[in-house]
Design an enzyme around this catalytic site. Structure first.
Site, PDB file in Angstrom:
ATOM      1  N   THR A   2     -54.857  45.623 -26.644  1.00  0.00           N
ATOM      2  CA  THR A   2     -56.168  45.886 -27.210  1.00  0.00           C
ATOM      3  C   THR A   2     -57.118  45.311 -26.177  1.00  0.00           C
ATOM      4  O   THR A   2     -56.677  44.701 -25.216  1.00  0.00           O
ATOM      5  CB  THR A   2     -56.297  45.169 -28.589  1.00  0.00           C
ATOM      6  OG1 THR A   2     -55.373  45.755 -29.512  1.00  0.00           O
ATOM      7  CG2 THR A   2     -57.675  45.266 -29.190  1.00  0.00           C
ATOM      8  N   ARG A  35     -62.080  53.093 -36.651  1.00  0.00           N
ATOM      9  CA  ARG A  35     -60.629  52.991 -36.714  1.00  0.00           C
ATOM     10  C   ARG A  35     -60.017  54.386 -36.819  1.00  0.00           C
ATOM     11  O   ARG A  35     -60.598  55.303 -37.419  1.00  0.00           O
ATOM     12  CB  ARG A  35     -60.247  52.159 -37.936  1.00  0.00           C
ATOM     13  CG  ARG A  35     -58.758  51.857 -38.108  1.00  0.00           C
ATOM     14  CD  ARG A  35     -58.278  50.905 -37.073  1.00  0.00           C
ATOM     15  NE  ARG A  35     -56.989  50.284 -37.459  1.00  0.00           N
ATOM     16  CZ  ARG A  35     -56.069  49.931 -36.601  1.00  0.00           C
ATOM     17  NH1 ARG A  35     -56.241  50.124 -35.309  1.00  0.00           N
ATOM     18  NH2 ARG A  35     -54.957  49.351 -37.016  1.00  0.00           N
ATOM     19  N   SER A  90     -55.912  46.480 -39.655  1.00  0.00           N
ATOM     20  CA  SER A  90     -56.002  45.996 -38.288  1.00  0.00           C
ATOM     21  C   SER A  90     -56.255  44.494 -38.279  1.00  0.00           C
ATOM     22  O   SER A  90     -56.815  43.944 -39.220  1.00  0.00           O
ATOM     23  CB  SER A  90     -57.150  46.705 -37.553  1.00  0.00           C
ATOM     24  OG  SER A  90     -57.393  46.110 -36.283  1.00  0.00           O
ATOM     25  N   SER A  91     -55.857  43.843 -37.188  1.00  0.00           N
ATOM     26  CA  SER A  91     -56.167  42.431 -36.995  1.00  0.00           C
ATOM     27  C   SER A  91     -57.425  42.212 -36.173  1.00  0.00           C
ATOM     28  O   SER A  91     -57.845  41.065 -35.985  1.00  0.00           O
ATOM     29  CB  SER A  91     -54.991  41.728 -36.302  1.00  0.00           C
ATOM     30  OG  SER A  91     -53.835  41.745 -37.108  1.00  0.00           O
ATOM     31  N   THR A 138     -58.796  49.638 -29.179  1.00  0.00           N
ATOM     32  CA  THR A 138     -57.349  49.579 -28.978  1.00  0.00           C
ATOM     33  C   THR A 138     -56.698  50.950 -28.953  1.00  0.00           C
ATOM     34  O   THR A 138     -57.275  51.941 -29.415  1.00  0.00           O
ATOM     35  CB  THR A 138     -56.712  48.732 -30.106  1.00  0.00           C
ATOM     36  OG1 THR A 138     -55.329  48.517 -29.833  1.00  0.00           O
ATOM     37  CG2 THR A 138     -56.873  49.404 -31.454  1.00  0.00           C
TER      38      THR A 138
END
Length: 578
Positions: A376, A104, A447-448, A394
């Site tokens: 994404t 990330r 984040s999802s 993403t």
């Protein structure tokens, strides 16, 4: 009457479900029948072909994942790339180990809590999503290097398909064009983005072949120098100078200090399957665990559609509420993951669900009110050794922040918008957050993204999807389909519904709910909103452990763009699940 019946079903199903979980970790006695072929599903056929090529050359699933990821960064610049980040979920067959690589993005060290507030204290949405100030420090290049350490091939060989495609040209797709629609003006204004997309004064048309030698050069540097090829030296200096010239706050120290983190996976049981998924700073795994364990108290396949959708909605409402309140970067805040993902906590949430009435989100204490988009990409891989890979990557909004440092060949992200800019203020996906996800120097935004494995007695599946705030609800519905015996193709094609706590509306795709079901849900107090178009781009693969058969399913919502494929690959050693 229905209320009492559902309560009895809930109790009985919870008892049987718990007994199932205690007695079955999704393992078989004896030897599995190893996959007879490899299976790959990605959002772009050019990336699927790159993965199959590397598998045919003797690479394993991790080598293929490097090839796919780098290729997607080239051919889906709206979705991911070397200026973004991602989450990588791995199962290493040789030792039965599950690994989560957190690649990330991180906030620059010069970032501050209120950097996107104006003089009056209101959130400045433009600064958080457009331009260099919106860019966090990319993680995907470091993720590729780390991922390659699980492979058999040198990084130069795994990156070769993407390098070749960048030099020889890739084909601009209908998805590329569709996602460019609302970002055209910004892309045309940025010198670096113009280098990537503008030819003879025009943005590309569907089917046009584009070359990107700068992207190829960056991959070559990564192959030759590894992590330092991106995060130190000439390229790092170029990135920092370019970002600062465009109004950003990156430094050489930001890049030099970036590193991926290998975290413990989140694992729980649902109806005889072991679910392995993403831990924080993904909110997806925790929300998935909550929703599924709430639903474990009901025999969903036996219920009428209106009851299934009602219970699904109520589980999502509660999971998304907890997402907003509790979740953030575990390196910065204490996230009560074990509690939130426990069956006991889910049982408490389940007990508050009325079987015939919607729970207004305002009744759930949490975050103040809230507004949605997506981009994404995801891919799934199984090889003939039984290695598994699920990667979601993403740049946040379509085409990231619409800025590229000239000469690099990739767009930068706008992941800073995934922080809670201000408590209760929604991000670009309509998601709210609290102080747990506040901006801080070096912090990773929530984040999802929810890459996920299902490990069953007879069946294994790998899945994930893009979709912004809807990622979690899509993976939830994909898991339900696969657990109920559907194929990857059926699971990724399933009509979708979505609820995210705030706004208090149940979204659904066109034709997803029959008029009679809509009326029944409205009678229970649900506020419905049919959207004009479908959403998501799920990619799933599966392996039958009894026969060795593999299958791949690519979301049909982007026709003739994505591709699920199987191939021969190379056979390795026995797969083991632990």
């Amino acid at each position: 009457m229905l209320a009492s019946v559902l309560r009895w079903i809930s109790v009985l199903w919870l008892v049987s479900s718990s007994a199932w979980a205690e007695g079955d970790a999704g393992l078989r006695d004896g030897r599995d029948v190893l996959p007879k072929q490899v299976a790959v599903a990605t959002a772009n056929a050019q990336a699927t072909d790159a993965g199959l090529e590397i598998l045919a050359q003797g690479g394993n699933a991790f080598d293929a994942a490097v090839a796919i990821s780098a290729t997607l960064g080239l051919v889906e610049p709206e979705s991911s790339g070397l200026g973004g980040g991602g989450f990588m979920l791995l199962h290493v067959a040789a030792d039965g180990r599950n690994v989560f690589i957190d690649a990330r993005e991180r906030a620059p060290l010069a970032a501050s809590r209120d950097m996107y507030l104006n003089a009056s204290g209101a959130a400045d949405r433009d600064k958080a999503v457009n331009g260099a100030l919106a860019a966090a420090i990319p993680g995907l290049p470091a993720g590729l290097v780390q991922l390659s350490r699980y492979g058999r091939l040198p990084l130069s060989k795994s990156l070769a398909p993407a390098i070749r495609l960048a030099r020889q040209g890739w084909r601009f797709s209908a998805k590329n064009a569709s996602m460019m629609g609302w970002r055209k003006e910004l892309l045309a204004q940025d010198p670096g983005a113009r280098e990537m997309f503008v030819r003879k004064g025009q943005l590309p048309e569907v089917g046009q072949v584009l070359k990107n030698p700068d992207y190829a050069a960056v991959l070559v540097k990564l192959a030759e120098q590894g992590h330092d090829g991106y995060y130190r030296g000439e390229l790092a200096q170029r990135l920092v100078d370019g970002v600062r010239n465009l109004g950003g706050i990156w430094s050489l120290e930001d890049l030099a200090r970036y590193h991926v983190v290998e975290r413990d996976v989140l694992s729980f049981r649902y109806r005889g399957f072991q679910i392995i998924t993403a831990p924080p700073p993904s909110s997806g795994g925790v929300a998935l665990a909550q929703s599924l364990q709430i639903l474990a108290g009901f025999d969903l396949p036996s219920l009428a559609t209106v009851d299934r959708v009602h219970l699904l909605t109520e589980s999502m409402r509660r999971a998304y509420r907890d997402r907003a309140v509790y979740l953030g970067d575990p390196d910065f805040v204490q996230v009560p993951t074990a509690l939130l993902a426990s069956p006991e906590y889910a049982a408490g949430l389940r007990a508050a669900i009325h079987p015939e009435k919607a729970t207004p989100s305002a009744w759930l204490p949490g975050v103040t009110p809230l507004g949605e988009r997506e981009e994404t990409t995801h891919f799934s891989v199984i090889d003939r050794e039984g290695n598994l890979v699920a990667v979601t990557q993403t740049v946040n909004l379509p085409y990231g922040n619409a800025v590229s440092v000239p000469g690099t060949g990739f767009l930068l992200n706008n992941e800073m918008d995934d922080f809670s800019v201000k408590p209760g203020v929604p991000n670009a996906f309509g998601l709210v957050g609290d102080d747990a996800n506040a901006i801080a120097p070096g912090k990773r935004p929530l984040s999802s993204m929810t890459p996920t494995f299902l490990i069953g007695r007879d069946r294994v599946a790998v899945l994930g999807t893009p979709g912004g705030s809807r990622i979690i609800s899509m993976v939830l519905q994909g898991v339900l389909s696969l657990v109920e015996g559907q194929s990857p193709e059926q699971a990724v094609s399933r009509p979708r519904v979505h609820h995210q706590y705030l706004p208090d509306e149940l979204y659904f795709e066109p034709n997803a709910l029959e008029p009679s079901v809509q009326e029944a849900l409205q009678a229970r107090g649900h506020l419905l909103k049919q959207l004009d178009s479908s959403w998501g781009n799920m990619q799933a693969v599966s392996w039958d452990r009894r026969t060795g058969e593999v299958q791949a399913g690519s979301d049909p919502r982007w026709k003739s763009v994505g591709k699920g494929g199987v191939g021969e690959g190379r056979q390795g050693d026995q797969a083991v699940f632990r």
